[in-house]
Motif scaffolding. Structure first.
Motif, mmCIF file in Angstrom:
data_model
loop_
_atom_site.group_PDB
_atom_site.id
_atom_site.type_symbol
_atom_site.label_atom_id
_atom_site.label_comp_id
_atom_site.label_asym_id
_atom_site.label_seq_id
_atom_site.Cartn_x
_atom_site.Cartn_y
_atom_site.Cartn_z
ATOM 1 N N ILE A 107 0.847 -1.192 0.000
ATOM 2 C CA ILE A 107 0.000 0.000 0.000
ATOM 3 C C ILE A 107 0.877 1.234 0.000
ATOM 4 N N ALA A 108 0.667 2.122 -0.979
ATOM 5 C CA ALA A 108 1.332 3.420 -0.988
ATOM 6 C C ALA A 108 0.434 4.410 -0.265
ATOM 7 N N ALA A 109 0.912 4.954 0.850
ATOM 8 C CA ALA A 109 0.194 5.997 1.579
ATOM 9 C C ALA A 109 0.799 7.322 1.138
ATOM 10 N N VAL A 110 0.170 7.967 0.173
ATOM 11 C CA VAL A 110 0.761 9.133 -0.499
ATOM 12 C C VAL A 110 0.413 10.398 0.275
ATOM 13 N N ASN A 111 1.423 10.977 0.899
ATOM 14 C CA ASN A 111 1.240 12.095 1.822
ATOM 15 C C ASN A 111 1.649 13.444 1.232
ATOM 16 N N GLY A 112 1.692 13.530 -0.097
ATOM 17 C CA GLY A 112 2.071 14.782 -0.745
ATOM 18 C C GLY A 112 2.428 14.510 -2.195
ATOM 19 N N ILE A 129 -3.509 4.904 -1.316
ATOM 20 C CA ILE A 129 -4.388 5.769 -0.526
ATOM 21 C C ILE A 129 -3.710 7.135 -0.473
ATOM 22 N N ALA A 130 -4.422 8.175 -0.876
ATOM 23 C CA ALA A 130 -3.804 9.492 -1.017
ATOM 24 C C ALA A 130 -4.415 10.516 -0.073
ATOM 25 N N ALA A 131 -3.563 11.373 0.463
ATOM 26 C CA ALA A 131 -4.048 12.547 1.177
ATOM 27 C C ALA A 131 -4.649 13.510 0.153
ATOM 28 N N ASP A 132 -5.618 14.293 0.582
ATOM 29 C CA ASP A 132 -6.347 15.128 -0.388
ATOM 30 C C ASP A 132 -5.513 16.255 -0.990
ATOM 31 N N HIS A 133 -4.339 16.541 -0.415
ATOM 32 C CA HIS A 133 -3.483 17.579 -0.995
ATOM 33 C C HIS A 133 -2.390 16.992 -1.891
ATOM 34 N N ALA A 134 -2.395 15.675 -2.074
ATOM 35 C CA ALA A 134 -1.359 15.020 -2.870
ATOM 36 C C ALA A 134 -1.430 15.452 -4.331
ATOM 37 N N VAL A 189 -8.329 10.775 1.311
ATOM 38 C CA VAL A 189 -8.764 11.202 2.648
ATOM 39 C C VAL A 189 -8.008 12.465 3.038
ATOM 40 N N PRO A 190 -8.500 13.217 4.015
ATOM 41 C CA PRO A 190 -7.711 14.344 4.530
ATOM 42 C C PRO A 190 -6.386 13.835 5.104
ATOM 43 N N MET A 191 -5.360 14.662 5.047
ATOM 44 C CA MET A 191 -4.042 14.262 5.539
ATOM 45 C C MET A 191 -4.119 13.771 6.977
ATOM 46 N N SER A 192 -4.949 14.397 7.770
ATOM 47 C CA SER A 192 -5.063 14.021 9.188
ATOM 48 C C SER A 192 -5.595 12.607 9.375
#
Length: 274
Positions: A107-112, A129-134, A189-192
């Motif tokens: 799983i890639a947890a994309v944080n940016g 799974i990506a943060a919404d600001h990615a 999802v949101p970064m938080s």
């Protein structure tokens, strides 16, 4: 390494806990760019996770909240020769091998930013799974290079040929929502909430039969990986021959000089003297 030990790496953080192995690219000062040394550390961590029977899921992410991985390190790219490039791509092939044959979901947890090589890295993972600001995108032709590590062989299988060619040729950046709409990521999802959501998906996978997941992943990759290795090594050889050219050097040099690369100069007709 025991189940709770953090391994002593320099460019990455590696932790195993409750069936989950997490590899974090820990170079936030360079937006988590990857050097050959970084890749070698990732290979060691991924090999350990693949060989640990207690690990059921592997998570890749980046340190901080700005970047998952911004790609290759530009200073290192600017200094490479054809020989250096061939050696570097051999190491990257080992990294791809670890990701594709680990026989455990990745799983890639994309944080940016997931850009260039960083974009290929998440494409090679099973789930994103990506943060919404990615932000997502390739940079190859914009920098005088080509994403032969994985984008030229795998991206069209994810988003379709027309969209893949757009991504490869135009080097645009796409938001997390755009990536979701084109099927490039699974969830936004949101970064938080990124860490907690990734944990939830991991726990759901840990409830599944490990051997069934192993067979499903390897069977799924069987056809795509045949073209992956052939395309990767053919592309690597062609790119290695290109890397000593003035045209290639213009890309990273312009980036380091903080100016726009001038590739139009290389479309001038060459006239043979004499």
């Amino acid at each position: 390494m025991n189940q709770h030990t953090k391994a002593p790496f320099q460019d990455i953080l590696y932790e195993k806990r409750d069936g989950i192995a997490t590899v974090t690219i820990n170079r936030p000062q360079t937006y988590n760019s990857i050097t050959q040394f970084t890749a070698e550390e990732m290979i060691a961590a991924l090999r350990d996770a693949a060989e640990d029977d207690e690990i059921g899921v592997i998570v890749l992410t980046g340190a901080g909240e700005k970047a998952f991985c911004s790609g290759g390190n530009m200073q290192a790219i600017a200094e490479r020769t054809s020989s250096h490039k061939r050696n570097h791509l051999r190491v990257m092939a080992q990294l791809a091998l670890m990701l594709r044959t680990a026989a455990k979901p990745t799983i890639a947890a994309v944080n940016g930013y997931a850009i260039g090589l960083g974009h290929e890295l998440h494409v090679m993972c099973d789930i994103t799974i990506a943060a919404d600001h990615a932000k997502f995108g390739q940079t190859g032709p914009k920098m005088g290079s080509v994403p032969v590590w994985g984008a030229t062989t795998l991206l069209h299988r994810v988003v379709g040929e027309k969209k893949a060619r757009e991504i490869l040729f135009f080097c645009r950046q796409y938001t997390a929502q755009q990536a979701l709409e084109m099927g490039l990521v699974n969830h936004v999802v949101p970064m938080s909430e990124l860490r907690a959501t990734t944990e939830e998906w991991c726990q759901e996978l840990l409830d599944k039969s490990p051997q069934s997941l192993r067979i499903a992943k390897l069977a799924f990759n069987q056809e795509s990986d045949q073209s992956l290795w052939a395309g990767m090594f053919a592309g690597a050889e062609l790119l290695s021959m290109h890397i000593d050219s003035d045209e290639f050097i213009e890309g990273p040099t312009a980036w380091l000089d903080k100016r726009k690369a001038n590739f139009r100069a290389f479309r001038k007709r060459k006239v043979r003297e004499g």
